[in-house]
Design a protein around this motif. Structure first.
Motif, PDB file in Angstrom:
ATOM      1  N   THR A  61      47.987  35.040  33.897  1.00 30.69           N
ATOM      2  CA  THR A  61      47.526  36.018  34.873  1.00 30.69           C
ATOM      3  C   THR A  61      46.111  35.678  35.333  1.00 30.69           C
ATOM      4  O   THR A  61      45.260  35.316  34.522  1.00 30.69           O
ATOM      5  N   GLU A  62      45.889  35.805  36.629  1.00 33.59           N
ATOM      6  CA  GLU A  62      44.545  35.587  37.162  1.00 33.59           C
ATOM      7  C   GLU A  62      44.398  36.239  38.529  1.00 33.59           C
ATOM      8  O   GLU A  62      45.386  36.533  39.204  1.00 33.59           O
ATOM      9  N   VAL A  63      43.152  36.472  38.908  1.00 32.34           N
ATOM     10  CA  VAL A  63      42.840  36.877  40.278  1.00 32.34           C
ATOM     11  C   VAL A  63      42.825  35.571  41.060  1.00 32.34           C
ATOM     12  O   VAL A  63      41.949  34.730  40.876  1.00 32.34           O
ATOM     13  N   GLU A  64      43.820  35.395  41.899  1.00 25.97           N
ATOM     14  CA  GLU A  64      43.969  34.125  42.608  1.00 25.97           C
ATOM     15  C   GLU A  64      42.930  33.973  43.723  1.00 25.97           C
ATOM     16  O   GLU A  64      42.369  32.897  43.907  1.00 25.97           O
ATOM     17  N   SER A  65      42.693  35.048  44.454  1.00 25.89           N
ATOM     18  CA  SER A  65      41.697  35.010  45.517  1.00 25.89           C
ATOM     19  C   SER A  65      41.215  36.429  45.791  1.00 25.89           C
ATOM     20  O   SER A  65      41.901  37.398  45.455  1.00 25.89           O
ATOM     21  N   TRP A  66      40.028  36.537  46.371  1.00 23.65           N
ATOM     22  CA  TRP A  66      39.519  37.853  46.738  1.00 23.65           C
ATOM     23  C   TRP A  66      38.490  37.699  47.841  1.00 23.65           C
ATOM     24  O   TRP A  66      37.920  36.630  48.036  1.00 23.65           O
ATOM     25  N   ARG A  67      38.295  38.782  48.588  1.00 26.93           N
ATOM     26  CA  ARG A  67      37.247  38.810  49.618  1.00 26.93           C
ATOM     27  C   ARG A  67      36.837  40.256  49.843  1.00 26.93           C
ATOM     28  O   ARG A  67      37.618  41.188  49.644  1.00 26.93           O
ATOM     29  N   GLN A  68      35.611  40.422  50.259  1.00 28.66           N
ATOM     30  CA  GLN A  68      35.097  41.755  50.545  1.00 28.66           C
ATOM     31  C   GLN A  68      35.363  42.092  52.001  1.00 28.66           C
ATOM     32  O   GLN A  68      35.064  41.304  52.900  1.00 28.66           O
ATOM     33  N   LEU A  69      35.941  43.266  52.230  1.00 27.84           N
ATOM     34  CA  LEU A  69      36.193  43.753  53.577  1.00 27.84           C
ATOM     35  C   LEU A  69      35.080  44.717  53.958  1.00 27.84           C
ATOM     36  O   LEU A  69      34.165  44.968  53.170  1.00 27.84           O
ATOM     37  N   GLU A  70      35.161  45.274  55.138  1.00 34.12           N
ATOM     38  CA  GLU A  70      34.153  46.244  55.571  1.00 34.12           C
ATOM     39  C   GLU A  70      34.084  47.410  54.606  1.00 34.12           C
ATOM     40  O   GLU A  70      35.084  47.824  54.029  1.00 34.12           O
ATOM     41  N   GLY A  71      32.884  47.925  54.460  1.00 31.41           N
ATOM     42  CA  GLY A  71      32.710  49.048  53.547  1.00 31.41           C
ATOM     43  C   GLY A  71      32.792  48.572  52.115  1.00 31.41           C
ATOM     44  O   GLY A  71      32.318  47.500  51.759  1.00 31.41           O
ATOM     45  N   ASP A  72      33.423  49.359  51.290  1.00 33.07           N
ATOM     46  CA  ASP A  72      33.510  49.067  49.865  1.00 33.07           C
ATOM     47  C   ASP A  72      34.897  48.541  49.483  1.00 33.07           C
ATOM     48  O   ASP A  72      35.306  48.607  48.339  1.00 33.07           O
ATOM     49  N   LYS A  73      35.641  48.004  50.448  1.00 36.71           N
ATOM     50  CA  LYS A  73      37.011  47.537  50.201  1.00 36.71           C
ATOM     51  C   LYS A  73      37.022  46.078  49.756  1.00 36.71           C
ATOM     52  O   LYS A  73      36.248  45.254  50.234  1.00 36.71           O
ATOM     53  N   ILE A  74      37.937  45.789  48.825  1.00 37.69           N
ATOM     54  CA  ILE A  74      38.159  44.434  48.344  1.00 37.69           C
ATOM     55  C   ILE A  74      39.627  44.106  48.554  1.00 37.69           C
ATOM     56  O   ILE A  74      40.503  44.892  48.206  1.00 37.69           O
ATOM     57  N   GLU A  75      39.888  42.949  49.144  1.00 35.93           N
ATOM     58  CA  GLU A  75      41.261  42.446  49.242  1.00 35.93           C
ATOM     59  C   GLU A  75      41.387  41.332  48.220  1.00 35.93           C
ATOM     60  O   GLU A  75      40.567  40.417  48.187  1.00 35.93           O
ATOM     61  N   PHE A  76      42.400  41.422  47.368  1.00 41.84           N
ATOM     62  CA  PHE A  76      42.565  40.406  46.340  1.00 41.84           C
ATOM     63  C   PHE A  76      44.036  40.190  46.036  1.00 41.84           C
ATOM     64  O   PHE A  76      44.864  41.066  46.255  1.00 41.84           O
ATOM     65  N   THR A  77      44.332  39.000  45.543  1.00 40.19           N
ATOM     66  CA  THR A  77      45.688  38.631  45.181  1.00 40.19           C
ATOM     67  C   THR A  77      45.727  38.322  43.689  1.00 40.19           C
ATOM     68  O   THR A  77      44.962  37.488  43.203  1.00 40.19           O
ATOM     69  N   MET A  78      46.619  39.016  42.988  1.00 39.82           N
ATOM     70  CA  MET A  78      46.852  38.774  41.567  1.00 39.82           C
ATOM     71  C   MET A  78      48.049  37.830  41.448  1.00 39.82           C
ATOM     72  O   MET A  78      48.994  37.921  42.237  1.00 39.82           O
ATOM     73  N   ARG A  79      47.995  36.951  40.454  1.00 42.22           N
ATOM     74  CA  ARG A  79      49.054  35.979  40.253  1.00 42.22           C
ATOM     75  C   ARG A  79      49.419  35.931  38.772  1.00 42.22           C
ATOM     76  O   ARG A  79      48.544  36.034  37.909  1.00 42.22           O
ATOM     77  N   ARG A  80      50.726  35.801  38.486  1.00 42.27           N
ATOM     78  CA  ARG A  80      51.188  35.679  37.097  1.00 42.27           C
ATOM     79  C   ARG A  80      52.540  34.980  37.079  1.00 42.27           C
ATOM     80  O   ARG A  80      53.208  34.871  38.114  1.00 42.27           O
TER      81      ARG A  80
END
Length: 85
Positions: A61-80
């Protein structure tokens, strides 16, 4: 001089659409992936849930990728891995 007329692409477009529909339900690669868009705190909690439910040593399991969006939002992809075999 004759003007070039490209061949019709309807048949090719139908084959591409059919192929995409057939492959839509299949998993790409050997990993299960899920993408989220959450607030920073919710993102941290969701990642903790994944690591708790699918331990890194068994499921990779890992956080494959992430990025900060406007405001306090985070977009991220988990992988396992799908199983811990």
């Amino acid at each position: 001089m004759a003007k070039f007329t490209p061949p019709p692409l309807d048949g090719l477009k139908r084959r591409i659409d059919r192929h995409r529909q057939e492959k839509a339900g299949e998993r790409q690669g050997m990993f299960v992936r899920q993408t989220f868009q959450l607030s920073r705190e919710e993102a941290r909690e969701k990642a903790r849930e994944w690591f708790h439910e699918f331990p890194k040593a068994a499921y990779w399991t890992e956080v494959e990728s992430w990025r900060q969006l406007e405001g306090d939002k985070i977009e991220f992809t988990m992988r396992r891995l799908p199983t811990a075999d």
